[in-house]
Scaffold this motif. Structure first.
Motif, PDB file in Angstrom:
ATOM      1  N   ARG A  80      49.764  33.702   8.991  1.00  0.00           N
ATOM      2  CA  ARG A  80      48.341  33.527   8.690  1.00  0.00           C
ATOM      3  C   ARG A  80      48.126  33.672   7.197  1.00  0.00           C
ATOM      4  N   ASN A  81      47.427  32.694   6.670  1.00  0.00           N
ATOM      5  CA  ASN A  81      47.265  32.592   5.220  1.00  0.00           C
ATOM      6  C   ASN A  81      46.071  33.416   4.780  1.00  0.00           C
ATOM      7  N   GLU A  82      46.227  34.730   4.885  1.00  0.00           N
ATOM      8  CA  GLU A  82      45.109  35.626   4.615  1.00  0.00           C
ATOM      9  C   GLU A  82      45.547  36.800   3.770  1.00  0.00           C
ATOM     10  N   GLY A  83      44.622  37.705   3.547  1.00  0.00           N
ATOM     11  CA  GLY A  83      44.894  38.816   2.649  1.00  0.00           C
ATOM     12  C   GLY A  83      46.003  39.733   3.148  1.00  0.00           C
ATOM     13  N   ILE A  84      46.537  40.506   2.224  1.00  0.00           N
ATOM     14  CA  ILE A  84      47.607  41.454   2.527  1.00  0.00           C
ATOM     15  C   ILE A  84      47.013  42.858   2.432  1.00  0.00           C
ATOM     16  N   SER A  85      47.324  43.697   3.391  1.00  0.00           N
ATOM     17  CA  SER A  85      46.810  45.064   3.352  1.00  0.00           C
ATOM     18  C   SER A  85      47.788  45.976   4.081  1.00  0.00           C
ATOM     19  N   THR A  86      47.392  47.234   4.258  1.00  0.00           N
ATOM     20  CA  THR A  86      48.288  48.159   4.966  1.00  0.00           C
ATOM     21  C   THR A  86      48.440  47.753   6.430  1.00  0.00           C
ATOM     22  N   LYS A  87      47.573  46.886   6.912  1.00  0.00           N
ATOM     23  CA  LYS A  87      47.681  46.448   8.302  1.00  0.00           C
ATOM     24  C   LYS A  87      47.957  44.952   8.448  1.00  0.00           C
ATOM     25  N   HIS A  88      48.095  44.243   7.346  1.00  0.00           N
ATOM     26  CA  HIS A  88      48.297  42.791   7.399  1.00  0.00           C
ATOM     27  C   HIS A  88      49.426  42.320   6.510  1.00  0.00           C
ATOM     28  N   ASN A  89      50.288  41.498   7.093  1.00  0.00           N
ATOM     29  CA  ASN A  89      51.318  40.807   6.328  1.00  0.00           C
ATOM     30  C   ASN A  89      51.177  39.329   6.678  1.00  0.00           C
ATOM     31  N   PRO A  90      51.425  38.427   5.725  1.00  0.00           N
ATOM     32  CA  PRO A  90      51.225  36.999   6.018  1.00  0.00           C
ATOM     33  C   PRO A  90      52.052  36.516   7.209  1.00  0.00           C
ATOM     34  N   GLU A  91      53.234  37.066   7.396  1.00  0.00           N
ATOM     35  CA  GLU A  91      53.971  36.761   8.617  1.00  0.00           C
ATOM     36  C   GLU A  91      54.098  38.056   9.392  1.00  0.00           C
ATOM     37  N   PHE A  92      53.800  38.007  10.671  1.00  0.00           N
ATOM     38  CA  PHE A  92      53.831  39.219  11.475  1.00  0.00           C
ATOM     39  C   PHE A  92      54.301  38.840  12.874  1.00  0.00           C
ATOM     40  N   THR A  93      54.583  39.850  13.669  1.00  0.00           N
ATOM     41  CA  THR A  93      55.185  39.584  14.977  1.00  0.00           C
ATOM     42  C   THR A  93      54.188  39.866  16.090  1.00  0.00           C
ATOM     43  N   MET A  94      54.089  38.904  16.985  1.00  0.00           N
ATOM     44  CA  MET A  94      53.178  39.066  18.098  1.00  0.00           C
ATOM     45  C   MET A  94      53.919  38.721  19.389  1.00  0.00           C
ATOM     46  N   CYS A  95      53.493  39.365  20.461  1.00  0.00           N
ATOM     47  CA  CYS A  95      54.015  39.012  21.783  1.00  0.00           C
ATOM     48  C   CYS A  95      52.838  38.522  22.618  1.00  0.00           C
ATOM     49  N   GLU A  96      52.902  37.276  23.017  1.00  0.00           N
ATOM     50  CA  GLU A  96      51.841  36.744  23.876  1.00  0.00           C
ATOM     51  C   GLU A  96      52.391  36.552  25.272  1.00  0.00           C
ATOM     52  N   LEU A  97      51.580  36.933  26.268  1.00  0.00           N
ATOM     53  CA  LEU A  97      52.032  36.733  27.644  1.00  0.00           C
ATOM     54  C   LEU A  97      50.891  36.187  28.489  1.00  0.00           C
ATOM     55  N   TYR A  98      51.254  35.407  29.496  1.00  0.00           N
ATOM     56  CA  TYR A  98      50.270  34.760  30.363  1.00  0.00           C
ATOM     57  C   TYR A  98      50.680  34.934  31.813  1.00  0.00           C
ATOM     58  N   MET A  99      49.671  35.239  32.633  1.00  0.00           N
ATOM     59  CA  MET A  99      49.895  35.495  34.057  1.00  0.00           C
ATOM     60  C   MET A  99      48.994  34.561  34.854  1.00  0.00           C
ATOM     61  N   ALA A 100      49.625  33.577  35.498  1.00  0.00           N
ATOM     62  CA  ALA A 100      48.842  32.653  36.314  1.00  0.00           C
ATOM     63  C   ALA A 100      48.235  33.400  37.491  1.00  0.00           C
ATOM     64  N   TYR A 101      47.069  32.994  37.887  1.00  0.00           N
ATOM     65  CA  TYR A 101      46.337  33.572  39.025  1.00  0.00           C
ATOM     66  C   TYR A 101      45.881  35.010  38.767  1.00  0.00           C
ATOM     67  N   GLY A 102      45.914  35.419  37.490  1.00  0.00           N
ATOM     68  CA  GLY A 102      45.415  36.745  37.138  1.00  0.00           C
ATOM     69  C   GLY A 102      44.181  36.621  36.276  1.00  0.00           C
ATOM     70  N   ASP A 103      43.742  37.744  35.723  1.00  0.00           N
ATOM     71  CA  ASP A 103      42.582  37.707  34.827  1.00  0.00           C
ATOM     72  C   ASP A 103      42.670  38.843  33.811  1.00  0.00           C
ATOM     73  N   ALA A 104      41.584  39.059  33.075  1.00  0.00           N
ATOM     74  CA  ALA A 104      41.583  40.054  32.006  1.00  0.00           C
ATOM     75  C   ALA A 104      41.909  41.452  32.529  1.00  0.00           C
ATOM     76  N   SER A 105      41.444  41.778  33.747  1.00  0.00           N
ATOM     77  CA  SER A 105      41.692  43.139  34.237  1.00  0.00           C
ATOM     78  C   SER A 105      43.188  43.374  34.436  1.00  0.00           C
ATOM     79  N   ASP A 106      43.913  42.335  34.870  1.00  0.00           N
ATOM     80  CA  ASP A 106      45.372  42.474  34.989  1.00  0.00           C
ATOM     81  C   ASP A 106      46.007  42.716  33.622  1.00  0.00           C
ATOM     82  N   MET A 107      45.454  42.028  32.615  1.00  0.00           N
ATOM     83  CA  MET A 107      46.016  42.135  31.270  1.00  0.00           C
ATOM     84  C   MET A 107      45.736  43.511  30.664  1.00  0.00           C
ATOM     85  N   MET A 108      44.570  44.080  30.992  1.00  0.00           N
ATOM     86  CA  MET A 108      44.286  45.429  30.509  1.00  0.00           C
ATOM     87  C   MET A 108      45.266  46.410  31.140  1.00  0.00           C
ATOM     88  N   LYS A 109      45.501  46.221  32.428  1.00  0.00           N
ATOM     89  CA  LYS A 109      46.443  47.122  33.119  1.00  0.00           C
ATOM     90  C   LYS A 109      47.824  47.032  32.494  1.00  0.00           C
TER      91      LYS A 109
END
Length: 496
Positions: free
Chosen positions: A256-285
RNA sequence: GAGCCAUUAGCUCAGUCGGUAGAGCACCGGACUUUUAAUCCGGGUGUCCCGCGUUCGAGUCGCGGAUGGCUCACCA
């Protein structure tokens, strides 16, 4: 340049005294027919193994290798500390054992050199487990002095730019990155055990979608076209749900081409996951479970300490709708207002608001100022306005809000998840609204992705989705106040 | 992108009122055969971040710049 590696010692005037002395020793070793940059060395033990299993290893021969980190010379006997990836062990050199010639080689040894040592395991008079050296080989001569032994390397600029030195002299640094690796391993296992398939989707995007952020641009020469580095994998992962994958995740770098701070680096690591037939409450759990599980695996408790503060990760975490949280901390109820009414309330509270700020912008501002600083213990903030959540499904009982959540810990937003919008007609409208925002100058608004709409038109099962900020998770579990402490090579401006 | 602060030996840091550069570790020379922040004797190794200015004289004061840190803004 000639073939001899020694030739750059001729640039002596450019080297300081300390480096010149080491180059001289290097040359002396060459002259003695000794290769200062040795070869493969087969060790029989690590430093820690010798310490741990001393009772059975005492008096036995050993071969160990590592970096010399300190020396204590006593005339005809000397001590040195050898450090490998497991720890430190003391070496004992004696002229009686090594002979005059072998012992004299010690004069060519510098702190920082990498040695391969053959010797006998014993305990000194003072009780320290050591190796009496019978033979040693230079595996790599060090030509630069290391920072001093008491204070290590403190200059954060140098620590990040020369992480290799930081890792050599500040032992806690390697532990952070070992922990980072363990966290990612634990997460992978956790998801895999629950039927999530790890996938890899493109990092070079024609349309930078899936998040509100400015992308980096790059260029493909053969196709002569500009491309974006991905800001999120979301739209690709949901195409996979259309294709019939049931549970998928992707773990990797975002840009992301944005500012740098103690919590932001231009390249960072994320884990995205998707659950078919589920919803937000499953994701919170699953978010709660992931954090609690990682904590248990790492420290054996769901209570951890961050910067002196106890954080209780024990599920379930409270859920709090955004509007309620704002009301609770600011005393202002923003429910059901239009843009104009919202701006008016913001002004009354003295908040700085753009003249044409929308209801959603005002909510955001109230949230940042009044709520976020209080969110120390884990909490899910839910029900974000639809304008800032173009990929999330609307709430059944309030179409202005979405079935979305963001967990906060120590005031950081550590993830983002929602019930996925699977209605292609609504999705197309949302994209059009985003494009309108874009035309008003909001270059972080989403781009239209026609093919994604087309995919949804084939039918995507209802689903829950989640994006976990891995760097922040690692910060929390390693007690690191800055993202740079959990990135081996954080982004730095080049030195001129 | 804005504000505040920092930058002196390889490293960690002192440096008074503007008067010609200091300590510890490291390093070099010497002594020392079980030390461990080894000890003892001797040695200071420097583009004081860079440039311009003020001044008889600048590490020190002023202006501009570089890099970093923190805070703010944007986001995960």
């Amino acid at each position: 340049m000639n073939e001899q590696p020694m030739d750059n010692t001729e640039n002596r005037e450019e080297l300081n005294e300390l480096m010149r002395v080491r180059r001289d020793k290097l040359k002396d070793l060459f002259d003695l027919g000794i290769d200062p940059f040795g070869e493969k060395f087969e060790r029989t033990h690590t430093a820690q193994e010798i310490i741990d299993r001393f009772d059975e290893l005492e008096e036995q021969d050993t071969k160990i290798c590592g970096r010399i980190m300190s020396m204590r010379t006593h005339g005809k006997a000397s001590f040195a500390d050898l450090v490998d990836h497991t720890g430190r062990i003391q070496l004992y050199f004696r002229v009686n054992t090594l002979g005059e010639e072998g012992y004299a080689l010690l004069q060519k040894l510098d702190i920082g050199d990498i040695l391969g040592v053959t010797g006998k395991i014993f305990r000194t008079r003072r009780g320290e487990i050591s190796v009496e050296v019978q033979d040693f080989k230079f595996l790599s001569k060090s030509l630069r002095p290391l920072p001093e032994k008491w204070h290590g390397l403190k200059d954060v600029d140098l620590r990040y730019r020369q992480r290799y030195v930081d890792l050599i002299v500040n032992p806690g640094v390697r532990e952070v990155f070992e922990t980072r690796s363990r966290i990612i391993q634990i997460l992978r296992n956790f998801l895999s055990e629950r039927g999530y398939i790890e996938v890899e989707t493109p990092m070079l995007h024609v349309i930078a979608g899936g998040a509100s952020a400015r992308p980096f641009t790059t260029h493909h020469n053969a196709l002569d076209m500009d491309l974006y580095l991905r800001i999120a994998p979301e739209l690709y992962l949901k195409r996979l749900l259309v294709g019939g994958f049931d549970r998928v995740f992707e773990l990797g770098k975002m840009f992301r081409n944005e500012g740098i701070s103690t919590k932001h680096n231009p390249e960072f690591t994320m884990c995205e996951l998707y659950m078919a037939y589920g919803d937000a409450s499953d994701m919170m759990k699953i978010t709660e479970e992931i954090y609690a599980h990682v904590a248990m695996e790492l420290v054996g408790s769901t209570k951890i300490v961050f910067q002196g503060q106890e954080i209780d990760l024990t599920p379930p975490w409270p859920r709090k709708p955004m509007l309620e949280a704002i009301k609770e901390y600011s005393g202002v109820d923003l429910t059901g207002l239009n843009d104009e009414q919202a701006r008016q309330l913001a002004k009354e509270k003295g908040l700085e608001i753009e003249p044409n700020a929308t209801y959603a912008h005002v909510l955001d501002e109230f949230f940042d100022v009044y709520v976020e600083p209080h969110l120390i213990q884990p909490v899910f903030i839910t029900d974000h306005p639809v304008e800032v959540s173009p990929l999330a499904k609307r709430k059944k009982d309030n179409p202005r809000l979405t079935d979305r959540f963001e967990p906060f810990i120590v005031t950081w937003e550590v993830a983002n998840g929602f019930t996925e919008l699977n209605d292609p007609v609504d999705q197309e409208q949302r994209f059009r609204q985003q494009m309108a925002q874009r035309e008003k100058g909001d270059d972080e608004a989403h781009m239209m992705d026609e093919d994604y709409i087309r995919a949804l038109e084939h039918g995507m099962p209802p689903a829950g989705g989640l994006g976990l900020g891995i760097d922040r998770m690692v910060m929390l579990f390693t007690d690191s106040p800055s993202i740079r402490d959990v990135l081996l090579f954080p982004h730095m401006r080049p030195r001129s």
